[in-house]
Structures are given as C-alpha cells and as structure tokens.
Scaffold this motif. Structure first.
Motif, PDB file in Angstrom:
ATOM      1  N   PRO A   1     -15.048   5.354   4.984  1.00  0.00           N
ATOM      2  CA  PRO A   1     -14.977   4.345   6.060  1.00  0.00           C
ATOM      3  C   PRO A   1     -14.769   4.961   7.444  1.00  0.00           C
ATOM      4  N   LEU A   2     -13.914   5.995   7.533  1.00  0.00           N
ATOM      5  CA  LEU A   2     -13.656   6.598   8.839  1.00  0.00           C
ATOM      6  C   LEU A   2     -14.900   7.305   9.373  1.00  0.00           C
ATOM      7  N   ALA A   3     -15.668   7.934   8.475  1.00  0.00           N
ATOM      8  CA  ALA A   3     -16.911   8.576   8.906  1.00  0.00           C
ATOM      9  C   ALA A   3     -17.894   7.536   9.436  1.00  0.00           C
ATOM     10  N   VAL A   4     -17.944   6.382   8.794  1.00  0.00           N
ATOM     11  CA  VAL A   4     -18.824   5.309   9.268  1.00  0.00           C
ATOM     12  C   VAL A   4     -18.381   4.823  10.644  1.00  0.00           C
TER      13      VAL A   4
ATOM     14  N   THR B   1     -19.182  19.550  15.022  1.00  0.00           N
ATOM     15  CA  THR B   1     -18.823  18.129  15.144  1.00  0.00           C
ATOM     16  C   THR B   1     -17.331  17.957  15.397  1.00  0.00           C
ATOM     17  N   LEU B   2     -16.513  18.722  14.682  1.00  0.00           N
ATOM     18  CA  LEU B   2     -15.063  18.623  14.879  1.00  0.00           C
ATOM     19  C   LEU B   2     -14.655  19.154  16.251  1.00  0.00           C
ATOM     20  N   ASP B   3     -15.391  20.137  16.767  1.00  0.00           N
ATOM     21  CA  ASP B   3     -15.051  20.731  18.064  1.00  0.00           C
ATOM     22  C   ASP B   3     -15.465  19.871  19.244  1.00  0.00           C
ATOM     23  N   MET B   4     -16.331  18.874  19.003  1.00  0.00           N
ATOM     24  CA  MET B   4     -16.807  18.037  20.112  1.00  0.00           C
ATOM     25  C   MET B   4     -15.650  17.357  20.841  1.00  0.00           C
ATOM     26  N   ALA B   5     -14.641  16.919  20.079  1.00  0.00           N
ATOM     27  CA  ALA B   5     -13.490  16.274  20.709  1.00  0.00           C
ATOM     28  C   ALA B   5     -12.778  17.248  21.643  1.00  0.00           C
ATOM     29  N   GLY B   6     -12.595  18.496  21.190  1.00  0.00           N
ATOM     30  CA  GLY B   6     -11.969  19.505  22.044  1.00  0.00           C
ATOM     31  C   GLY B   6     -12.802  19.810  23.278  1.00  0.00           C
TER      32      GLY B   6
ATOM     33  N   ILE C   1     -12.321   8.390  26.741  1.00  0.00           N
ATOM     34  CA  ILE C   1     -12.168   9.755  26.220  1.00  0.00           C
ATOM     35  C   ILE C   1     -11.548   9.723  24.827  1.00  0.00           C
ATOM     36  N   ILE C   2     -10.502   8.912  24.650  1.00  0.00           N
ATOM     37  CA  ILE C   2      -9.816   8.841  23.353  1.00  0.00           C
ATOM     38  C   ILE C   2     -10.747   8.314  22.273  1.00  0.00           C
ATOM     39  N   ILE C   3     -11.479   7.245  22.566  1.00  0.00           N
ATOM     40  CA  ILE C   3     -12.339   6.618  21.553  1.00  0.00           C
ATOM     41  C   ILE C   3     -13.465   7.557  21.135  1.00  0.00           C
ATOM     42  N   VAL C   4     -14.130   8.182  22.113  1.00  0.00           N
ATOM     43  CA  VAL C   4     -15.230   9.090  21.781  1.00  0.00           C
ATOM     44  C   VAL C   4     -14.712  10.321  21.030  1.00  0.00           C
ATOM     45  N   SER C   5     -13.571  10.845  21.437  1.00  0.00           N
ATOM     46  CA  SER C   5     -12.989  11.998  20.738  1.00  0.00           C
ATOM     47  C   SER C   5     -12.655  11.644  19.291  1.00  0.00           C
TER      48      SER C   5
ATOM     49  N   CYS D   1     -14.105  13.223  15.700  1.00  0.00           N
ATOM     50  CA  CYS D   1     -13.184  13.697  14.663  1.00  0.00           C
ATOM     51  C   CYS D   1     -13.439  12.994  13.332  1.00  0.00           C
ATOM     52  N   PHE D   2     -13.609  11.681  13.357  1.00  0.00           N
ATOM     53  CA  PHE D   2     -13.863  10.928  12.123  1.00  0.00           C
ATOM     54  C   PHE D   2     -15.161  11.380  11.466  1.00  0.00           C
ATOM     55  N   LEU D   3     -16.221  11.512  12.265  1.00  0.00           N
ATOM     56  CA  LEU D   3     -17.510  11.915  11.707  1.00  0.00           C
ATOM     57  C   LEU D   3     -17.455  13.356  11.193  1.00  0.00           C
TER      58      LEU D   3
END
Length: 301
Positions: free
Chosen positions: A35-38, A223-228, A275-279, A283-285
């Motif tokens: 669900p979080l990935a979706v 993908t995980l680094d995109m938030a950073g 910023i928070i929502i996109v980050s 992270c979820f994906l």
C-alpha cells in the motif's frame, strides 16, 4: 484478458520480449501489494502531471506581482494564500514542481551512471585500481553531503545549474560503493570466465554483463536517494545558493517566507508541505521497489 495474463506469466517464454514483459508484470503485481508503494507512486504521478501541465493547473502567473494582494491568507481566490509580493503561492508551488523534478532527474542522470561505472571498475579489476577508486570514494563519503555541496556551490557560484552539479558530485560515492559490492559477488563467476575465454575485452564484459547486473540495486538506491536530493536542493535554495529569485523553487520560497512565519504562516508552510509530501512519495516507492527488486527482501514480501 486471461490469455494475455497467461502469456505474460508463461514459465517458458518464447522470446526476450515476452520474458521482459512477464518480469515487469510480476514486479508490478508485487508492487501493487504494497500500500505504501502505491501511495508513493500516486504522489510521484501527481508530481509528474503537475510539472507537465503547470500552465493549465496554476490559476495565476508564478512571477506576476500584485502588491495590493500581498500576504493574503488561503481563500477561494488563492488556495494557499499570497506571498510578500502578492504572488499566488499555489501557482508558485505548481511551477516549482518543474524545478524539483528537473533537479532530481539531472542529479540522478549524472551521479548514478558515474557511481555505477566507478564501482563496477573497482570491483572488477580489484588490486590497486580498487584501492585508488575506493580511496577517492571514501574521501567524499567522509564529509556530510550538504556541507560538501555547500563548498562546491560556494566555489562554482550560486545558481540552479551549479547546485545540480554540486549535488551530483556529492551523490555518486554511495552508488559506487553499491556497484562495487555487487560486482565483487560475481566477478569470479563462471559466466564471466566463459565470456573472457570467448575473447571479450574487459570493457565489453563490464558494459554488457557487469553493469546490467548492478542496475536493480542502483534503481532502488536512486529512488530512495531522491528525497535526500530534494532536501539538499531545498537547503541550498534556502541559503540562497540554489535557484535564484524570482524562480519558484520550494527551498527559496521557504527562505523568503521565514520572515513572516509567526503572522503569515502559509508563506513558508505551503512549500514546506510540498517538499515533505514529495520526499515521502520517493521514500515509499523506493521501499516498495527494494522489496520487489532485492531477492533477499523479495522473499519476505
């Protein structure tokens, strides 16, 4: 529909295309069970749509000023309020999605292939090549990414292009480490030895066989680094070293809005929420992709 599904899930694919499509279909099904990935995928899809159709989504110009409407609170006319120059914050956040997307894509395009290639070369050859390249990698990893990016931007000068270069320079070492670790696991494998016996050069083996095997881990890490990357870009913008006014970059918007944070909270809060929502979306994906692409994790999901 059933025939297409059976064709995709066939255990004995008749062509490379069928095998690739079947693998992608299985990965998509596994991803949909998370669900979080979706949720993360939906957030990133919203970001892509917002960036692509910004002129049609934004009700006002992101740069147009109206001093008579400055610092208005959120309302039906201005969903996120207005800033100190009367600019519609919602319109600026929408157009800021383009800048954010451009930054993360360009940093990933520059840093990931560079780190992948350096790590694969180090792991494949070993010896002094490995020590030299990993020594250089450790130098970069020993310093905090934001501090190092600040140093590079200070040397190159403020601006969004220099900020992208600086973030890319500070991001590649992590990818190099992953690629090296992956390469060390199969550099002495039989298929590598067989390819070498067939007369393939080192460069061909690295490009055609080593790099593709490291791609799955690299996709997850990127993908995980995109938030950073987004947070680093926002930090540079906040300090005035990233995108320069009047560009609607989210970090720069927060920097300008901090003056009014007590009375006109929406000026800095709205781009902060973006910023928070996109980050979180990245992270979820990324977490979902790790479960799908990592064989060690995939068995647990």
């Amino acid at each position: 529909m059933g025939t297409a599904k059976s064709w995709l899930l066939d255990d004995s694919p008749a062509s490379r295309l069928q095998a690739s499509l079947g693998r992608s279909y299985r990965m998509a099904r596994m991803l949909m069970r998370n669900p979080l990935a979706v949720v993360g995928a939906l957030i990133l899809l919203t970001l892509l749509v917002t960036a692509a159709f910004a002129p049609w989504i934004a009700p006002y110009s992101p740069l147009g000023q109206d001093l008579g409407a400055r610092l208005l609170p959120p309302s039906a006319a201005h969903w996120m309020g207005t800033d100190e120059l009367g600019r519609d914050i919602f319109s600026r956040v929408v157009y800021g999605a383009r800048i954010t997307l451009m930054i993360v894509v360009l940093v990933a395009v520059i840093a990931a292939p560079l780190g992948l290639l350096i790590g694969a070369i180090a792991g494949y050859f070993g010896g002094w090549v490995d020590r030299l390249l990993m020594g250089l990698t450790d130098v970069f990893l020993s310093m905090p990414k934001l501090i190092l990016a600040l140093a590079f931007v200070a040397a190159l000068g403020p601006g969004i292009e220099n900020a992208i270069i600086a973030i890319a320079i500070t991001s590649w070492p992590a990818y190099a480490r992953i690629a090296r670790a992956e390469t060390l696991t199969f550099r002495n494998a039989e298929f590598i030895a067989a390819t070498r016996l067939l007369g393939a050069s080192h460069g061909r083996i690295i490009v055609r066989h080593v790099l593709p095997l490291c791609t799955s881990s690299m996709i997850v890490r990127v993908t995980l680094d995109m938030a950073g990357i987004i947070l680093t870009a926002a930090g540079l913008g906040f300090l005035g070293l990233g995108a320069q006014p009047p560009l609607p970059e989210w970090g720069a918007m927060i920097s300008r809005g901090r003056t009014f944070i007590l009375d006109q909270w929406w000026v800095a809060t709205m781009p902060g929420f973006a910023i928070i929502i996109v980050s979180l979306g990245f992270c979820f994906l990324g977490d979902g992709l790790r479960d799908v692409l990592d064989p060690k994790q995939g068995g647990k999901s």
